[in-house]
Design an enzyme around this catalytic site. Structure first.
Site, PDB file in Angstrom:
ATOM      1  N   GLU A  95      -1.419  -0.757  -1.456  1.00 48.95           N
ATOM      2  CA  GLU A  95      -0.084  -0.520  -1.647  1.00 48.95           C
ATOM      3  C   GLU A  95       0.454  -1.735  -2.502  1.00 48.95           C
ATOM      4  OE1 GLU A  95       1.944   1.155   1.661  1.00 48.95           O
ATOM      5  OE2 GLU A  95       0.912   2.795   1.823  1.00 48.95           O
ATOM      6  N   GLU A 121      -5.046   6.785   3.232  1.00 50.16           N
ATOM      7  CA  GLU A 121      -4.171   6.783   4.384  1.00 50.16           C
ATOM      8  C   GLU A 121      -3.683   8.185   4.140  1.00 50.16           C
ATOM      9  OE1 GLU A 121      -1.425   3.575   4.931  1.00 50.16           O
ATOM     10  OE2 GLU A 121      -2.993   2.303   4.257  1.00 50.16           O
TER      11      GLU A 121
HETATM   12  O1  AHR Z   1      -0.533   2.853   8.207  1.00 49.21           O
HETATM   13  C1  AHR Z   1       0.595   2.301   8.474  1.00 49.21           C
HETATM   14  C2  AHR Z   1       1.003   1.627   6.889  1.00 49.21           C
HETATM   15  O2  AHR Z   1       1.393   2.415   6.222  1.00 49.21           O
HETATM   16  C3  AHR Z   1      -0.055   0.775   6.435  1.00 49.21           C
HETATM   17  O3  AHR Z   1      -0.241  -0.385   6.685  1.00 49.21           O
HETATM   18  C4  AHR Z   1       0.257   0.838   4.931  1.00 49.21           C
HETATM   19  O4  AHR Z   1      -0.453   0.720   4.082  1.00 49.21           O
HETATM   20  C5  AHR Z   1       1.239   2.090   4.758  1.00 49.21           C
HETATM   21  O5  AHR Z   1       2.403   1.945   4.283  1.00 49.21           O
END
Ligand code: AHR
Length: 490
Positions: free
Chosen positions: A173, A294
């Site tokens: 990110e 994710e």
């Molecule tokens: O999964 C929780 C968080 O969500 C992670 O650390 C981040 O990459 C995303 O914003």
């Protein structure tokens, strides 16, 4: 009437087993007081890693595990997590509650975990606050077999043989917690880091660039235009949630929130189509994988728990949502080479929850177990006509389905009924198939928010399913309302 036609001898691609991947971050109680209890814990463990968690995850054939973050990855310095534990620095985990991180779970412990799980490591390196040298040295430490200072340091720390590493993230990110960069700036940074990211044992490294979230198509465009030649994968993050601010509880919701969340999950299909279309322009051969590292539901934390720990419960709704999402990934298996649900233990849409010595399996865990036969199987071409499930003036398909054939010729058909009020009758046509037997299991519950708790850990679990009947090459299935069904046809 709902109808499916499945071409059992067809081939719509291979469902990469890594689509069933997982993610464990140094966040809340995922690692500490979750996977890692330490060697001296009374909780049964192997070198500090909880045995019950390992056993549960092995049972769902966990193919890979992403670590150490997430946002944590761009604040993590790998040298803090090697060597004698008493010498490892204690510092603040500034992303997740400012708790003290004692670094007792580091590189060797993570690689031991992957070994115990029989899964592939997927390590995410630090771009946001690290250096190119730091990332390059981590790879030498991990993978060099010869006589270098870093390889010898690894030996001194107890690991003679180099480890095999394939999946490597170059930041996380980076438009946000990974450095708040512009796409153009990150693309240049990515190329600089990726130039020095290599395995030191001559095997190929699969480098995954920090990618977009949700509908940030500009990020994909820039990364593909500027850096596609130097990447093997581009990450994508998309969470299903009702709203970011003032998040809604995991277990208390009405039907409109059931509907909205599933609609949000189905939006994954649009997102993947749009990002894939951009990638196709720069990479028509689909060499670069879209790595959804994710995904999952993001609810309010459980009452009384640390808001920074993202500890949420997990109901039948989460399980149906995960099934629907995995079906979407199957349909994009030409481009989606890996996906990692967030996160494995005690955080977000977890597989297992722990409380002291106790561990429970969530409905999402059971759904992953029911779908595990899809891993690495051939996706079968399928045409689905579904009735609508409507709420207010919006509608989504009531039925979601996917079928695959494994190396032994067995067919796994998984079907979700998204409608919480009404069973779905499904007529399944299998032209030319010589199917003689069907067995199945179903995951459902009395209520939309059926949940496993430490008091009632088996309230939601798969049970034998008798709602499928064979008639020649046709199959009639009656899916209970709000259910996930897995059928094996042989
Ligand atoms: O999964 C929780 C968080 O969500 C992670 O650390 C981040 O990459 C995303 O914003």
């Amino acid at each position: 009437m709902n109808r499916i036609t499945i071409h059992v001898d067809g081939n719509a691609g291979t469902i990469n087993r890594h689509i069933y991947g997982h993610f464990a971050e140094h966040l809340g109680r995922c690692i500490y007081d979750g996977i890692w209890v330490g060697e001296d814990s009374p909780i049964p463990n192997t070198r500090g890693i909880r045995n019950d968690i390992v056993e549960a995850l092995r049972h769902i054939n966990i193919p890979n595990l992403r670590w150490p973050g997430g946002c944590f990855a761009d604040d993590y310095h790998w040298r803090d997590g090697i060597g004698p534990k008493e010498n490892r620095p204690r510092w603040i985990n500034s992303h997740w509650g400012n708790v003290v991180e004692n670094n007792h779970f580091g590189t060797h412990e993570f690689m031991d975990l992957c070994d115990q799980l029989g899964c592939e490591p997927y390590i995410c390196g630090n771009v946001g606050s690290g250096t190119v040298q730091e990332m390059r040295d981590w790879l030498e430490y991990l993978t060099f077999a010869g006589d270098s200072s870093l390889a010898n340091e690894r030996r001194a720390n107890g690991q003679d043989e180099p480890w095999a590493i394939t999946y490597w993230g170059v930041g996380n990110e980076n438009w946000g917690c990974g450095g708040n960069m512009r796409a153009e700036y990150y693309a240049d940074e990515y190329k600089r880091y990726a130039t020095y990211c290599r395995n030191f044992n001559n095997s190929a490294l699969y480098r995954i660039a920090g990618g977009p979230h949700d509908t940030d198509y500009h990020w994909t465009e820039v990364l593909m235009r500027e850096a596609a030649a130097r990447m093997e994968g581009l990450s994508l993050h998309y969470y299903s949630l009702i709203q970011w601010e003032d998040k809604k509880p995991a277990t208390q919701f009405d039907e409109s929130e059931w509907f909205t969340l599933l609609k949000k999950a189905l939006f994954m299909d649009t997102i993947l189509s749009q990002h894939s279309a951009i990638m196709d322009r720069y990479d028509p051969d689909k060499r670069v994988g879209l790595i959804v590292d994710e995904w999952g539901t993001w609810h309010a934390v459980e009452p009384g728990t640390n808001p920074a720990f993202l500890y949420q419960q997990n109901t039948l709704r989460d399980a149906v949502l995960a099934g629907v999402t995995l079906h979407v990934f199957h349909n994009h298996c030409d481009r989606v080479h890996m996906a990692n649900i967030a996160q494995t233990v005690n955080v977000l849409q977890a597989m297992v929850l722990t409380e002291g010595e106790h561990m429970i399996l969530t409905p999402t865990y059971h759904m992953f177990e029911m779908f595990k036969g899809h891993q690495g199987a051939t996706l079968l071409p399928l045409v689905l006509q579904s009735e609508d499930y409507a709420s207010g003036d919006a509608a989504i398909p009531a039925v979601s389905a996917s079928a695959s054939r494994n190396a032994s010729g067995e067919i796994l058909l998984t079907v979700c009924n998204l409608n919480p009020n009404k069973p779905a009758e499904l007529s399944c046509h299998l032209p030319g198939a010589a199917i003689t037997g069907v067995t199945g299991r179903v995951l459902t519950g009395e209520t939309m928010n059926a949940v496993n708790t430490f008091e009632a850990p088996e309230a939601v679990r798969p049970v034998p399913f008798d709602g499928a009947a064979l008639n020649g090459s046709d199959l009639k299935i009656v899916l209970p309302a709000k259910s996930v069904v897995a059928l094996t046809l042989s």
